[in-house]
Design a protein around this motif. Structure first.
Motif, mmCIF file in Angstrom:
data_model
loop_
_atom_site.group_PDB
_atom_site.id
_atom_site.type_symbol
_atom_site.label_atom_id
_atom_site.label_comp_id
_atom_site.label_asym_id
_atom_site.label_seq_id
_atom_site.Cartn_x
_atom_site.Cartn_y
_atom_site.Cartn_z
ATOM 1 N N VAL A 4 33.940 47.784 47.126
ATOM 2 C CA VAL A 4 35.224 47.949 45.646
ATOM 3 C C VAL A 4 36.095 48.168 45.969
ATOM 4 N N GLY A 5 37.344 48.043 45.388
ATOM 5 C CA GLY A 5 38.437 48.766 45.785
ATOM 6 C C GLY A 5 39.477 48.401 43.708
ATOM 7 N N ARG A 6 40.430 49.837 43.490
ATOM 8 C CA ARG A 6 41.319 50.023 42.460
ATOM 9 C C ARG A 6 42.484 50.680 43.068
ATOM 10 N N GLN A 7 43.177 50.264 42.136
ATOM 11 C CA GLN A 7 44.654 50.542 42.507
ATOM 12 C C GLN A 7 44.900 51.731 41.430
ATOM 13 N N TYR A 8 45.877 52.088 42.454
ATOM 14 C CA TYR A 8 46.364 53.860 41.622
ATOM 15 C C TYR A 8 48.180 53.999 41.803
ATOM 16 N N THR A 9 48.512 54.258 41.222
ATOM 17 C CA THR A 9 50.155 54.947 41.425
ATOM 18 C C THR A 9 50.431 55.955 41.177
ATOM 19 N N THR A 10 51.891 56.750 41.303
ATOM 20 C CA THR A 10 52.227 58.032 41.686
ATOM 21 C C THR A 10 52.374 58.497 40.083
ATOM 22 N N GLN A 11 53.125 59.596 40.107
ATOM 23 C CA GLN A 11 52.841 60.187 38.805
ATOM 24 C C GLN A 11 54.096 60.956 38.585
#
Length: 618
Positions: free
Chosen positions: A424-431
């Motif tokens: 499984v994969g999921r996308q995240y980003t910077t804050q």
């Protein structure tokens, strides 16, 4: 001395622990079990009442919450305090549902972002998870009342097209209702199990599951090989169902009586009365050729032929979905071995005949279409309990696996009881603007805060190119191989920077420790989810303050003094709310700041667009 549990209602000996099957539906929900004596699945109901619990939640005086038939009465008299179709909101942002916002008579919050929707009732804010948990709690109480025994474990069904976020939301709702959710099962898979399809390991079959409920339509094409169900394709319409058939009859009667739709809108009692009569007519016409009744002195009548003509366009819409599903699966109607009918609206003879003709074979409709999904969930529960030895159970993950996200929250990528191997994969980003690294911390456990779970590994993804916050796309993927070894990878998709780590098998926990972690997660579910909601509200509030501040710095010249003063006041109030322990207060202040900034944000956007049209940039 051993204790033996006996069910007082039936006098039969009880299994050590009952696992129930739950169909959490858009219109109705129900709960079922495998009967201890007959070993057949049955839907639970009290005496002569229906097994169906309407998926409706009413918020009354002094925080009183009612669910089901009782709550349904308030749909007309108190629409703002009565929530229906909460399942449509599961795992959705406001943007996802904005086209159909008018469908909901209660207040769905639009915060202009991709955050998950919230429903406002009075001065309280509820997530779809809260709303679904109230329905599940009612089903749990109902089962316990009928079975005279505690019910703590369940299998819950979801549509095949539900994504990861929607499935996780359903698990969370179960946990909040005090249920250990052993497995989330696709509704078409459950319906197939109820017909015994897939229980014979030698058989290889391709099945179409046609599900026409009160408000939604789904068609799923499944392939069953060696007892393993694979979804080949799904299609449907989330705003098409039996309610549309009722509305077609209402419109037909309005033409007969000369009452306009506007007049009907003014009179809510009449609206409800005529709608209930239309539903009665629809059911009556499944077995009879004509229906006649009287309402407010007016004679109402409709023949089966007229009714079938009225719903012809609706049934045709479902056929178009069936054709698309077959096309996506790369199959012809002749490739389908069996058609399973699900949902109360499939009782309409015209629907059955049309579908039978389309696929060129009789349909499976011998099991009650309202109950078939819940019955299948009970069969799946029985398999998980180890009582059905005929069905192979693949290796599963004992506890959920996930990573730490903003505010120390656990974001589950692989839920417990998932089959192994799994990917499984999921996308995240910077804050933060210019952030060049991201810490990936891997945890195992069922609690909402990582501090209560078990840390398995940690690594840094470095070398992320400097970009504004929210721009980098970091995909985190979990792969568990057949030996239970977990490989965690993180990759920044724009630059291709990548890093990975391997975590060894089963992660050294005894059965007792796993059991203790599960018990803790259920015992603390309410406070955990309240903490998660508070952390998420704070994070949302902080992000809004940052974006508002950046926007004002950039566009100060276009704002009036009053707007600047009002915004500063609202930002200060939100800043203060973030320091408090009150999620509803933070949401209220977020909403207040959004209300102030929306008009001038739109105005400045218009200026930017018109300047760009003139070939200038702002």
């Amino acid at each position: 001395m051993a204790k033996i549990a006996i069910n007082i209602a039936t006098g039969s000996l009880q299994q050590p622990e009952i696992i129930v099957g739950i169909d959490l539906g858009t219109t109705n929900s129900l709960v079922s079990i495998i009967h201890p004596d007959t070993k057949k699945p049955i839907a639970l109901k009290e005496h002569d009442s229906s097994s169906l619990v309407p998926s409706v939640v009413h918020f009354g005086e002094a925080g009183a919450i009612t669910v089901g038939e009782e709550a349904k009465k308030y749909l007309i008299t108190e629409p703002h305090n009565t929530v229906f179709s909460a399942k449509r909101l599961m795992g959705k942002s406001y943007k996802d549902i904005s086209d159909n916002a008018s469908f909901f008579s209660y207040k769905v919050i639009d915060d202009g972002t991709d955050n998950l929707v919230k429903v406002q009732v009075g001065d309280k804010f509820y997530s779809p998870i809260d709303l679904s948990s109230f329905i599940l709690k009612e089903l749990k109480h109902r089962a316990e009342h009928i079975l005279k025994t505690p019910v703590n474990k369940a299998v819950i069904t979801v549509p095949a097209y539900f994504n990861d976020a929607q499935r996780q939301a359903t698990r969370d709702a179960g946990k909040l209702a005090g249920l250990d959710v052993l497995r989330i099962v696709n509704e078409p898979t459950a319906a197939s199990l109820a017909y015994g399809l897939g229980l014979n390991k030698e058989a290889e079959k391709t099945i179409a599951v046609y599900d026409l409920g009160g408000g939604t339509f789904d068609i799923s094409i499944l392939k069953i090989t060696n007892g393993i169900f694979e979804v080949l394709s799904t299609n449907g319409d989330t705003y098409l169902g039996g309610d549309d058939m009722d509305n077609a009859i209402v419109k037909y009667w309005l033409q007969q009586s000369g009452v306009s739709e506007d007049e009907l809108k003014q009179n809510k009692e009449l609206t409800q009365a005529i709608r209930l009569k239309a539903e009665e007519a629809k059911k009556h016409l499944s077995l009879n050729d004509t229906f006649t009744a009287e309402l407010n002195g007016d004679a109402l009548s409709i023949t089966r032929a007229d009714f079938e003509q009225l719903i012809h366009p609706l049934v045709d819409k479902t056929l178009a979905c069936c054709k698309n599903a077959l096309k996506d699966a790369g199959l012809k109607t002749s490739d389908i071995d069996a058609i399973v009918m699900v949902g109360g609206s499939t009782r309409v003879p015209a629907v059955k005949n049309t579908i039978s003709n389309f696929f060129g074979k009789p349909v499976n409709d011998s099991v009650n279409p309202d109950e078939v999904v819940a019955l299948g969930a009970a069969i799946q529960a029985d398999i998980l309990a180890g009582n059905n030895k005929d069905v192979l159970l693949l290796d599963i993950t004992p506890l959920s696996l996930g990573i730490e996200t903003a505010g120390g929250l656990m974001d589950v990528l692989i839920p417990r009881n998932s089959k192994i191997p799994n990917k499984v994969g999921r996308q995240y980003t910077t804050q933060v603007d210019g952030q060049d690294s991201m810490r990936i911390s891997v945890y195992q456990g069922e609690r909402d805060l990582v501090q209560h779970n078990r840390k398995l590994a940690e690594f840094n993804l470095t070398g992320i190119p400097g970009m504004p916050a929210g721009m980098p796309k970091v995909e985190v993927s979990f792969l568990i191989n057949a030996d239970g070894i977990l490989v965690v990878k993180a990759k920044e998709l724009r630059s291709g920077v990548e890093q990975s780590i391997e975590v060894k098998s089963q992660y050294g926990l005894t059965d007792a420790e796993v059991e203790q972690m599960l018990m803790d997660s259920i015992a603390h579910a309410k406070e955990d989810i309240a903490t998660r909601a508070l952390v998420e509200a704070r994070t949302e509030g902080e992000q809004l303050l940052q974006t508002t501040e950046r926007f004002i710095q950039k566009n100060a010249a276009h704002l009036t003094k009053e707007e600047m003063m009002e915004t500063a006041g609202a930002m200060q109030a939100l800043q203060l709310a973030i320091t408090m322990e009150d999620k509803n207060l933070i949401q209220t202040k977020i909403e207040a700041l959004n209300d102030i900034s929306r008009p001038y944000a739109e105005r400045i956007m218009d200026i930017a667009v018109s300047s760009a049209m003139k070939g200038k940039t702002i």
